[in-house]
Enzyme design. Structure first.
Site, PDB file in Angstrom:
ATOM      1  N   ASP A  68      45.725  36.113  38.273  1.00 52.37           N
ATOM      2  CA  ASP A  68      45.723  34.761  38.860  1.00 52.37           C
ATOM      3  C   ASP A  68      45.568  33.720  37.752  1.00 52.37           C
ATOM      4  O   ASP A  68      44.774  32.788  37.876  1.00 52.37           O
ATOM      5  CB  ASP A  68      44.599  34.625  39.889  1.00 52.37           C
ATOM      6  N   GLY A  74      31.552  23.267  41.973  1.00 48.53           N
ATOM      7  CA  GLY A  74      32.880  23.316  42.585  1.00 48.53           C
ATOM      8  C   GLY A  74      32.905  24.259  43.766  1.00 48.53           C
ATOM      9  O   GLY A  74      32.008  25.079  43.981  1.00 48.53           O
ATOM     10  N   GLY A  80      35.894  26.563  46.230  1.00 45.83           N
ATOM     11  CA  GLY A  80      37.277  27.013  46.372  1.00 45.83           C
ATOM     12  C   GLY A  80      37.393  28.084  47.427  1.00 45.83           C
ATOM     13  O   GLY A  80      36.446  28.354  48.195  1.00 45.83           O
ATOM     14  N   GLY A  81      38.566  28.709  47.462  1.00 41.05           N
ATOM     15  CA  GLY A  81      38.817  29.710  48.482  1.00 41.05           C
ATOM     16  C   GLY A  81      37.915  30.919  48.380  1.00 41.05           C
ATOM     17  O   GLY A  81      37.625  31.577  49.381  1.00 41.05           O
ATOM     18  N   MET A  82      37.466  31.247  47.177  1.00 39.74           N
ATOM     19  CA  MET A  82      36.625  32.424  46.987  1.00 39.74           C
ATOM     20  C   MET A  82      35.149  32.133  47.200  1.00 39.74           C
ATOM     21  O   MET A  82      34.355  33.052  47.332  1.00 39.74           O
ATOM     22  CB  MET A  82      36.825  32.973  45.572  1.00 39.74           C
ATOM     23  N   LYS A 122      28.406  31.942  40.501  1.00 41.51           N
ATOM     24  CA  LYS A 122      29.539  31.918  41.419  1.00 41.51           C
ATOM     25  C   LYS A 122      29.207  32.788  42.624  1.00 41.51           C
ATOM     26  O   LYS A 122      28.975  33.989  42.498  1.00 41.51           O
ATOM     27  CB  LYS A 122      30.816  32.417  40.734  1.00 41.51           C
TER      28      LYS A 122
END
Length: 736
Positions: A141, A18, A20-22, A40
């Site tokens: 979050d 995946g 994402g923004g991070m 990650k």
């Protein structure tokens, strides 16, 4: 970042999961420990960011990674390692096999979750949040995308620590936006206003998540991010029951309390929320057999993404209606019997009124039994249900629906622990009483009768099972219609039974009709439809139409991979059937390749000693034999037999199948004396368990006789067959 990139000489990236923004998440292999993990990456900052910010970020990253790695709770994602590679910060975490709640909502087209699933997920999230809050950690979050439900039903919260990195401004620096940290649909008013954030902010976000799971939409489903933020800050949410009328008022109030604008008006902690949600767990007069039913039974009542999932461990609470967590140590006495002797019932002319707290406690113990069954702990589940049945009989009477519900569940546990004869007696009693109390055509009466048919089949009394299924089906078709899910379930079971009776054409025809009806009513990719399509494939194989069977199984495997995921047990089961088809068509080399991959996947997902992993290894050995590689085939058969004997017992049917395969390999290598010992062991064990006249016993005695002929120089035709074939996953028609 190529697929072969090796990080710090240890973590090899395999494929992108995946983005994402991070940053990105990759599936990787830990070369040191030989396990798969998730890596990650935080998005690299680049040279345009000032060096002081980069130093602060690195230091914060190390600190937050250590904090996250210190969290030890089944509901929190495990962090294994962290570091920096070529200027990019990364975390190494456990690889989760499941779906995050955002994907779950997408799978169901944002329909509300069934109430049992909502309560189960909520309790587990509350348990995890209560733990992390006690450690002084606030997530900041919490949202559906950061909550994952694993294939076994366990719920885990992800990205602790990452949220704090974003909170210090990383996200805005990366994206160039000035939006406050967090996801707009799940942000607390104090986050939006830049105020102090503590555990009560997580509780507000939890309220947003539960609102969406309960209704299918977030509390402020508006057109743009700013409107959503203003809604959180200024607008009272619509009560969830305006979207979903069947939501219990008690549960609605919990959600609304979590969504209070002021932190001081929200519940005090997540443990309190978990207790209140546990108290809202539905306890119908006759609890449906969902958690304790077989995989296909669960499919019929739950959305497709829950197929094969269990309830996971429940959060502990102080109130008696919330059962304590299930542990590997087994149940305590408090779960299986009342702490004190029950109050004697009054005289018959004074109808007893059982106390509400006693009934609530019994309902909680009943649900605990269901959860144990969902975890596959059938012996313990049966003990719980038998104890609850006895207590309910004393409080409510022997004919009360709740008493009969517990006896029904106890019977189901008996059937799952191999005590089919005991289960038959229990089901017969429940069916007889329900018929007298509720009527012959009541759905609960029919359910009990259908279970009697199932255990009759287990006992080899197939003709009697066929008779019961036929009579139940006639009532279901008349009362419910031919396309009702319960009618189709009964017809599916009847198709299975016809095959057992040798009526292969009838079995194939009925299975095909049920598959077509389920595709029309439920959709072509619904798990129930795919289960029946598997039955169609099986019938085709029994008829010798192996190419059609192979095509059918391939289509099912593709659909299940798409709907359930490539590692779902049912997807893997369909791949196993493909291997059987390849072997039957003489394509042994393709079958060996398939089984090697299947063994690896099942060992990774289920463990190397799991029965399904061993079944795939058996299939591998069979096809090695078909290729004439008998030394390898014998070694594989011996290894599988040893594990099965240790795990399942020496007389278990799977162990005996492997022992026969050992005998076949020995015979093919000319070691007939050794083979005779194995054949005799199999025949004796089957005679003890099944009786001398059972077809499996007779087949084993025939193998033994053929082996004696070989030792005596008899006819070459007496040589036993070259392998028993790849055993299928036990085809359990129960509830499908």
């Amino acid at each position: 970042m190529g697929e072969t990139r090796l990080i710090q000489g240890r973590y090899r990236l395999l494929d992108l999961i995946g983005r994402g923004g991070m940053g990105e998440v990759w599936r990787a292999r830990d070369e040191s420990l030989g396990r798969q993990v998730a890596v990650k990456w935080l998005r690299p900052l680049g040279p345009h960011h000032d060096q002081s910010f980069t130093r602060v970020l690195r230091e914060r990253f190390r600190r937050e990674a250590r904090v996250a790695a210190a969290l030890q709770h089944r509901g929190v994602t495990v962090v294994h390692d962290f570091g920096e590679s070529d200027g990019v910060l990364f975390l190494v975490m456990e690889l989760l096999e499941g779906r995050n709640l955002s994907q779950v909502l997408d799978d169901t087209q944002h329909r509300p979750l069934p109430l049992p699933d909502l309560v189960d997920i909520a309790e587990q999230v509350c348990d995890a949040l209560a733990y992390t809050h006690r450690q002084g950690i606030v997530h900041r979050d919490l949202k559906p995308a950061n909550i994952v439900r694993l294939t076994d039903g366990t719920v885990k919260i992800c990205d602790f620590g990452i949220a704090r990195l974003a909170d210090m401004g990383l996200t805005s620096r990366l994206t160039g936006t000035g939006v406050a940290m967090g996801t707009p649909h799940y942000m607390s008013p104090e986050q939006i206003g830049g105020g102090k954030v503590d555990l009560r902010s997580d509780l507000y976000s939890l309220g947003c998540v539960l609102y969406e799971l309960a209704t299918g939409v977030p509390p402020f489903d508006l057109g743009d991010a700013w409107a959503v933020l203003v809604g959180h800050r200024d607008t009272p949410p619509e009560p969830p029951r305006t979207h979903r009328a069947d939501l219990p008022a008690h549960l609605e109030q919990v959600i609304l309390d979590l969504l209070a604008k002021l932190p001081g008006q929200r519940p005090s902690d997540a443990a309190e929320v978990g207790r209140r949600i546990g108290a809202a767990r539905p306890v119908p007069a006759y609890p449906p057999t969902v958690l304790s039913a077989g995989p296909a039974a669960r499919e019929a009542r739950l959305p497709s993404w829950t197929h094969g999932m269990t309830a996971g461990h429940r959060a502990a609470g102080a109130e008696p209606r919330t059962p304590p967590p299930v542990t590997d140590a087994g149940l305590t006495g408090d779960w299986t019997r009342p702490a004190t002797a029950p109050t004697p019932l009054p005289a018959p002319d004074t109808p007893p009124t059982p106390p509400d707290d006693a009934l609530t406690a019994l309902a909680g113990r009943h649900n605990a039994g269901l959860s144990l069954g969902a975890l596959g702990r059938w012996a313990e589940a049966g003990e719980v249900h038998r104890a609850v049945a006895a207590d309910r009989e004393q409080l409510l009477g022997p004919d009360h629906p709740d008493t009969l519900a517990s006896r029904y569940e106890a019977a189901f546990a008996l059937s799952r622990t191999g005590r089919a004869a005991d289960a038959l007696r229990a089901y017969t009693h429940v069916a007889r009483v329900r018929e007298r109390v509720l009527g012959a055509e009541h759905p609960d009466t029919l359910a009990a009768r259908q279970e009697t048919a199932y255990v009759l089949g287990q006992l080899g009394r197939t003709a009697e099972a066929h008779q019961v299924y036929t009579s139940v089906l006639a009532v279901r078709e008349r009362a419910m219609g031919p396309d009702h899910p319960d009618t189709l379930r009964c017809r599916h079971n009847l198709a299975f039974t016809l095959g057992r009776l040798g009526r292969l054409d009838d079995s194939y025809r009925m299975a095909r009709e049920v598959a077509e009806a389920r595709a029309r009513v439920l959709g072509p990719d619904h798990p129930d439809t795919l289960v029946t399509r598997c039955e169609v494939g099986y019938a085709l194989g029994q008829l010798g139409r192996w190419q059609e069977a192979l095509d059918t199984y391939r289509a099912v495997a593709e659909a299940r991979a798409r709907v359930l995921g490539p590692d779902h047990p049912d997807t893997l089961a369909a791949r196993h059937e493909i291997g059987i088809g390849l072997g039957r068509l003489g394509r042994g080399a393709e079958a060996v390749t398939l089984y090697r991959g299947l063994v690896g996947d099942r060992a990774r997902v289920l463990g190397p000693g799991h029965p399904e992993t061993l079944r795939a290894r058996h299939g591998l050995g069979v096809n090695l034999g078909r290729l004439g590689r008998w030394e390898e085939a014998l070694a594989e058969a011996r290894d599988v037999c040893a594990v099965r004997e240790r795990v399942l017992g020496p007389d278990h049917p799977d162990t005996l199948v492997s022992r026969r395969e050992v005998a076949v390999g020995l015979g093919r290598l000319g070691r007939w004396a050794d083979a005779l010992t194995e054949y005799r062991t199999v025949a004796d064990a089957r005679e003890r368990a099944l009786g001398a006249a059972h077809p499996d016993t007779l087949a084993a005695r025939d193998d033994e006789a053929h082996c004696r002929e070989r030792l005596g120089g008899g006819r070459a035709a007496g040589e036993p067959s070259g392998g028993v074939g790849e055993p299928r996953r036990p085809r359990d028609p129960h509830g499908t």
